[in-house]
Design a protein around this motif. Sequence first.
Motif, mmCIF file in Angstrom:
data_model
loop_
_atom_site.group_PDB
_atom_site.id
_atom_site.type_symbol
_atom_site.label_atom_id
_atom_site.label_comp_id
_atom_site.label_asym_id
_atom_site.label_seq_id
_atom_site.Cartn_x
_atom_site.Cartn_y
_atom_site.Cartn_z
ATOM 1 N N GLY A 64 36.497 41.970 49.881
ATOM 2 C CA GLY A 64 35.349 42.556 50.005
ATOM 3 C C GLY A 64 34.557 43.392 48.759
ATOM 4 O O GLY A 64 35.288 43.262 47.947
ATOM 5 N N SER A 65 33.041 43.567 48.749
ATOM 6 C CA SER A 65 32.536 44.153 47.800
ATOM 7 C C SER A 65 33.114 45.011 47.615
ATOM 8 O O SER A 65 33.377 45.180 45.893
ATOM 9 N N ASN A 66 33.051 45.532 47.891
ATOM 10 C CA ASN A 66 33.646 47.183 47.800
ATOM 11 C C ASN A 66 34.881 47.661 48.758
ATOM 12 O O ASN A 66 34.986 47.158 49.485
ATOM 13 N N GLY A 67 36.069 48.232 47.770
ATOM 14 C CA GLY A 67 37.338 49.281 48.728
ATOM 15 C C GLY A 67 38.150 47.773 48.899
ATOM 16 O O GLY A 67 39.654 48.162 48.621
ATOM 17 N N LYS A 68 38.091 46.698 48.470
ATOM 18 C CA LYS A 68 39.483 45.923 48.362
ATOM 19 C C LYS A 68 40.475 46.137 47.453
ATOM 20 O O LYS A 68 42.075 45.723 47.846
ATOM 21 N N THR A 69 40.884 46.735 46.160
ATOM 22 C CA THR A 69 41.654 46.674 45.846
ATOM 23 C C THR A 69 42.472 48.036 46.295
ATOM 24 O O THR A 69 43.621 48.114 46.620
ATOM 25 N N THR A 70 42.111 49.036 46.361
ATOM 26 C CA THR A 70 42.409 50.494 47.446
ATOM 27 C C THR A 70 42.858 49.856 48.686
ATOM 28 O O THR A 70 43.794 50.330 49.082
ATOM 29 N N THR A 71 42.591 49.006 50.083
ATOM 30 C CA THR A 71 42.914 48.604 50.756
ATOM 31 C C THR A 71 43.726 47.751 50.482
ATOM 32 O O THR A 71 45.056 47.396 51.333
ATOM 33 N N THR A 72 44.288 46.668 49.547
ATOM 34 C CA THR A 72 44.958 45.658 49.158
ATOM 35 C C THR A 72 46.612 46.811 48.702
ATOM 36 O O THR A 72 47.522 46.705 49.452
ATOM 37 N N GLY A 126 55.663 40.972 48.347
ATOM 38 C CA GLY A 126 55.158 40.394 47.189
ATOM 39 C C GLY A 126 52.158 41.633 47.128
ATOM 40 O O GLY A 126 52.776 40.976 48.414
ATOM 41 N N LEU A 127 52.845 41.685 46.419
ATOM 42 C CA LEU A 127 51.723 42.010 45.166
ATOM 43 C C LEU A 127 50.663 41.242 44.883
ATOM 44 O O LEU A 127 51.158 40.991 43.260
ATOM 45 N N GLY A 128 49.368 40.505 44.867
ATOM 46 C CA GLY A 128 48.827 39.814 43.468
ATOM 47 C C GLY A 128 48.240 39.318 43.806
ATOM 48 O O GLY A 128 46.823 39.576 44.999
ATOM 49 N N GLY A 129 47.364 38.458 43.761
ATOM 50 C CA GLY A 129 45.532 38.082 43.535
ATOM 51 C C GLY A 129 44.894 38.294 42.008
ATOM 52 O O GLY A 129 45.412 38.487 41.407
ATOM 53 N N ASN A 130 43.565 39.384 43.130
ATOM 54 C CA ASN A 130 42.630 40.130 41.991
ATOM 55 C C ASN A 130 43.577 41.132 40.920
ATOM 56 O O ASN A 130 43.262 42.046 40.458
ATOM 57 N N ASP A 190 59.107 37.473 51.652
ATOM 58 C CA ASP A 190 57.825 36.859 53.488
ATOM 59 C C ASP A 190 57.112 37.290 53.000
ATOM 60 O O ASP A 190 55.888 36.079 54.501
ATOM 61 N N TYR A 191 56.618 38.158 52.567
ATOM 62 C CA TYR A 191 55.638 38.351 52.908
ATOM 63 C C TYR A 191 53.916 38.384 52.010
ATOM 64 O O TYR A 191 55.090 39.217 50.532
ATOM 65 N N TYR A 192 52.953 38.015 51.443
ATOM 66 C CA TYR A 192 51.936 38.800 50.309
ATOM 67 C C TYR A 192 50.858 39.043 50.987
ATOM 68 O O TYR A 192 50.788 38.895 51.852
ATOM 69 N N VAL A 193 50.334 40.547 49.695
ATOM 70 C CA VAL A 193 49.619 41.072 50.141
ATOM 71 C C VAL A 193 48.903 40.695 48.604
ATOM 72 O O VAL A 193 48.881 40.562 47.751
ATOM 73 N N LEU A 194 47.788 40.479 49.466
ATOM 74 C CA LEU A 194 46.187 38.597 47.808
ATOM 75 C C LEU A 194 45.381 40.205 48.035
ATOM 76 O O LEU A 194 44.352 39.791 49.320
ATOM 77 N N GLU A 195 45.174 40.642 46.564
ATOM 78 C CA GLU A 195 43.228 40.951 46.819
ATOM 79 C C GLU A 195 42.275 40.118 46.541
ATOM 80 O O GLU A 195 43.063 39.020 45.247
ATOM 81 N N LEU A 196 41.336 38.798 46.887
ATOM 82 C CA LEU A 196 41.082 38.240 46.542
ATOM 83 C C LEU A 196 39.211 38.269 46.444
ATOM 84 O O LEU A 196 38.794 38.647 46.921
ATOM 85 N N SER A 197 39.351 37.790 45.287
ATOM 86 C CA SER A 197 37.402 37.228 45.358
ATOM 87 C C SER A 197 37.049 36.662 45.279
ATOM 88 O O SER A 197 37.666 35.683 45.413
#
Length: 447
Positions: free
Chosen positions: A112-120, A135-139, A154-161
């Motif tokens: 998303g343009s906004n809110g992705k870091t907070t939501t991730t 795990g937490l990763g991406g951006n 077993d799971y990854y939560v990824l913030e993607l730009s």
Amino acid sequence: MERKLLIVVLGGGESGVGSAILAQAKGYEVFLSDSGSLKEEYRKTLTDYGIPFEENGHTEQTILAAHEIIKSPGIPNTTAIMQKIIAKGIPVISEIEFGGRFTNAKMICITGSNGKTTTTSLVYHILKSAGFNVGLGGNIGKSFARQVAEDHFDYYVLELSSFQLEGVFDFKADIAVLLNITPDHLDRYDHDMQLYVDAKMRIIRNQKVNDALIYWVDDPVVTKEIRKLKPLSSLLPFSAEKRDDTVAYADNNEVVIHVNNNTFNMDLELLALEGTHNLYNSLASGIVAKLLDIQDETLRQSLADFKGVPHRLEKVAVVRGVQYINDSKATNVNSCWYALQSVRTKIVLILGGKDKGNDYSEIEDLVLRKVRTLIFLGKDNSKLHAFFDGKVPDIKDASSMQEAVSLAYGSAEKGDTVLLSPCCASFDLFESYEDRGDQFKEWVRKL
């Protein structure tokens, strides 16, 4: 003996170094190349792993001999070395694409343009609190590829730009969250909004019927693209208000989430995150939680005790009756709009930095109604002056954070809010938006 395939990693930051570690672990010959100088921690890591690298320039002969290139997200295709790589037809992928090849973990991907870091961060907090191996990763945080090499989640939560999504081809999000799409990074996309939109929409690439797409139904760009692309995944729209097509919304001062024939309720006032934009972040995160069958009580507790993200509407201090808020992560106009909307007092607003093709008309009305003083903080404030001169009576220029905070202190009246919400990238005067926010906090605390 058969010669190993050569993978060249362009860029020696968190993403690049992590990619190099994973490539080495998977038996490739690896070479990392950076046009600038590496941070000492990354130089040491590469040396410790015995990964060959170069900095402050590119050896074309080696790079153009690569079987595949892993490009760090900050490198545009317009650079000279990228033009030669493209001309030679060498495949170019992102760290996300490469890391995804070597894990069977479930992928929860957020853009998303906004809110992705907070939501991730919130989704990760919810899953960790529920006992998931995640795990937490991406951006954000530690390199995804490095985690694939060194950890087992077993799971990854990824913030993607959008920059990371450009290099995604076979990677698939099991759960994709698409918060919004508003103009950003247009300097990277030839000032063509559709190119930026196309990059963002790659988050639904390869999704199948058993996958899920969570999205804000009131975003006209997102809904238009979904109608056009017709994804196979289950569609889970959310909105601030109850509609026939929404699975999550606010109603009668409650959050309501209806997923998998179960309904979750929670008092709005108990949410840790304040403001309409954060309601969207909480709704999207709650849908993810219910898709994963996280218990209601665990979800309620996580939504209530989440601490938020540094540099995003971060309350720093109250000095002589004036609240100082650090929103340095607001690197585009829409982010600043949300910040201005959330503040209920008169505002002294610090704007400016490296302009990315911004259109300031989106915040014009809020600035005219709420802002007492504008302080422009940047090497070149001409575009800001061209737009705002004559509209706001008090406009000042600052060439350092110390000067900006000092000017804000002199301009604010008791009951006001001094808001750093720059609309721009930080790279003209600061190393990063974190550096910009940290300097703001430092000078505010010295008042």
